[in-house]
Design an enzyme around this catalytic site. Structure first.
Site: not given
Ligand SMILES: NC(=O)c1ccc[n+]([C@@H]2O[C@H](COP(=O)([O-])OP(=O)(O)OC[C@H]3O[C@@H](n4cnc5c(N)ncnc54)[C@H](OP(=O)(O)O)[C@@H]3O)[C@@H](O)[C@H]2O)c1
Length: 334
Positions: A165, A178, A97, A15, A36
Site C-alpha cells: 500500500r 498514509d 484513513k 490494522i 477476507s
Molecule cells: N489508524 C491507524 O492507526 C492505521 C494504522 C495502519 C494502517 N491504517 C490504515 O489501514 C488500512 C490498511 O492498512 P494495513 O496496514 O492493515 O494494510 P495491509 O496489511 O497491507 O492490508 C490489509 C488487508 O487488506 C486486504 N487487502 C489487501 N489488498 C486488497 C485489495 N486489493 N482489495 C481488497 N482487500 C485487500 C487484505 O486482507 P484479506 O487478505 O483478508 O482480504 C490485507 O490483509 C490503510 O488504509 C491504512 O491507512 C491505519
C-alpha cells in the site's frame, strides 16, 4: 431498543488485528463477523478473536441481517469501492484513513450515506483521543490566544519490499495518503481551509510521493508547516502557536498521551502545564464508541469528524499533490 451495533471487520491485515480488540472493548459494539478475500484467512481470524461469522464474500456480508455495520481495514485504493457497496446495502461504515483517494469519491460516499440512511466515518482516530478533546477545549478557551502557526510532521523509511500500500500508486501509495492525512487533519482542525499551498519535495512519476515539506497559508496570515516522508524519519509530533502561548504535542501525533501548554509573554518567565492522558486499548476505543453512539442515536456522521472535514482534508491533499507533481522533483517509477 438496541444498545449495541453489530460490526463486521473487513480485512485481516495489520490494522484489522490492532482494531478488532478495541472494537471488542467498546460497550456499544459487538464484533459478529470478519470478512477476507480468502475464506481461510477469515476463519483463522475469527477463531483468534472469537468472532461468530467468518466470510469470504463481502457482498454476502453486506446482505446479512446479522450485521449492522462494517469496519473497513484494507488499503486506501480500494476503500471507495468497499464503502460504496456497504452503504448501498444499507450498512453503516467506519473506513480507515484516508477515506478515499479523491474528494469527489468522499462526496459520493456522503451522498450514498444520506440516500441509504447509513452512517459513515473516516477512521481519523487522532481527533477522538482524549488529548485532542482537551486540545479543542483549550483552543476554545483562548488558552494560546488566536492560533496562528502549526507545525507537524510524520515520516519513516518504508522498505521498498514493505507493505504494497505504500508503493503501489493504485493502492494509494506515498507519504501523503498514509501520513499526510494526519498532519493535514491537525492543521485543518485548528486553522481551516488554506488560501495557498506551497510544496517542495520528491515524487515518482506514477504519483507515489516520497517526501514533501509544505506550507499552507491562510487569509488571516496564519501558516501551517508540515512534513511527511516514506524515505526519511520525521518525528510524529507537532506544535500550535498563538499570541498568548503554544501547545507542544508529544509523539505520537496520532494519539498523544501527553502535551504541554506553554504560556506567558516575555519578559515574564513562561509557565508550562503538562497534561497527560490514559489510552484505552490501542487508542481506537473513543472513535469506535463515538461511532456507536452516533448510530444508536440515528445520526449519519459524528460531530467530532464529520464528512465535511474528511472532504476538506482530501481537497487539501489534492492541492498538495498537484503542486508537488507540478513543482517538485520527479523521479522515475521503477
Ligand atoms: N489508524 C491507524 O492507526 C492505521 C494504522 C495502519 C494502517 N491504517 C490504515 O489501514 C488500512 C490498511 O492498512 P494495513 O496496514 O492493515 O494494510 P495491509 O496489511 O497491507 O492490508 C490489509 C488487508 O487488506 C486486504 N487487502 C489487501 N489488498 C486488497 C485489495 N486489493 N482489495 C481488497 N482487500 C485487500 C487484505 O486482507 P484479506 O487478505 O483478508 O482480504 C490485507 O490483509 C490503510 O488504509 C491504512 O491507512 C491505519
Amino acid at each position: 431498543m438496541s444498545t449495541t451495533v453489530r460490526w463486521g471487520v473487513v480485512g485481516t491485515g495489520g490494522i484489522a488485528h490492532r482494531a478488532v480488540g478495541d472494537l471488542q472493548l467498546c460497550e456499544n459494539a459487538e464484533v459478529v463477523a470478519v470478512c477476507s478475500r480468502d475464506a481461510a484467512s477469515a476463519a483463522s481470524f475469527a477463531q483468534q478473536y472469537d468472532i461468530p461469522i467468518a466470510s469470504g464474500d463481502f457482498d454476502a456480508l453486506c446482505a446479512s441481517d446479522d450485521v449492522d455495520g462494517v469496519y473497513i481495514g484494507i488499503p486506501h485504493g480500494v476503500h471507495f469501492d468497499y464503502a460504496a457497496r456497504a452503504l448501498r446495502a444499507g450498512k453503516h461504515v467506519i473506513c480507515e484513513k484516508p477515506l478515499t483517494m479523491t474528494s469527489a469519491e468522499a462526496e459520493e460516499l456522503q451522498r450514498l450515506s444520506r440516500e441509504n440512511s447509513a452512517f459513515i466515518l473516516e477512521g481519523m482516530w487522532m481527533k477522538f483521543t482524549p488529548a485532542f478533546h482537551k486540545l479543542r477545549e483549550l483552543l476554545a478557551e483562548g488558552a494560546i490566544g488566536e492560533p496562528a502557526l502549526v507545525q507537524a510532521g510524520a515520516g519513516y523509511p518504508v522498505p521498498v519490499d514493505g507493505p504494497r500500500r505504500f508503493w503501489v500508486a493504485e493502492l494509494g501509495g506515498g507519504a501523503l495518503c498514509d501520513l499526510g492525512v494526519y498532519t493535514i487533519a491537525l492543521a485543518h482542525s485548528v486553522l481551516g481551509d488554506p488560501d495557498e499551498v506551497v510544496v517542495r519535495g520528491t515524487a515518482r512519476t506514477d504519483g507515489v510521493d516520497l517526501q514533501e515539506a509544505y506550507t499552507l497559508r491562510y487569509a488571516s496570515g496564519a501558516l501551517a508547516q508540515l512534513v511527511n516522508s516514506i524515505t526519511t524519519f520525521v518525528p510524529p509530533a507537532g506544535w500550535l502557536g498563538g499570541s498568548k502561548g503554544c501547545i507542544v504535542l508529544d509523539e505520537p501525533l496520532f494519539a498523544p498521551r501527553s502535551f504541554r501548554l506553554v504560556t506567558g509573554t516575555p519578559p515574564a518567565r513562561p509557565t508550562t502545564t503538562e497534561f497527560t492522558f490514559e489510552q484505552e486499548g490501542a487508542g481506537y476505543v473513543p472513535m469506535f464508541r463515538a461511532a456507536g453512539e452516533a448510530i444508536l442515536a440515528g445520526r449519519l456522521e459524528t460531530e467530532v469528524h464529520p464528512m465535511s472535514d474528511t472532504i476538506a482534508v482530501l481537497r487539501i491533499m489534492e492541492r498538495v499533490r498537484d503542486a508537488l507533481m507540478a513543482e517538485g522533483e520527479l523521479v522515475p517509477a521503477p
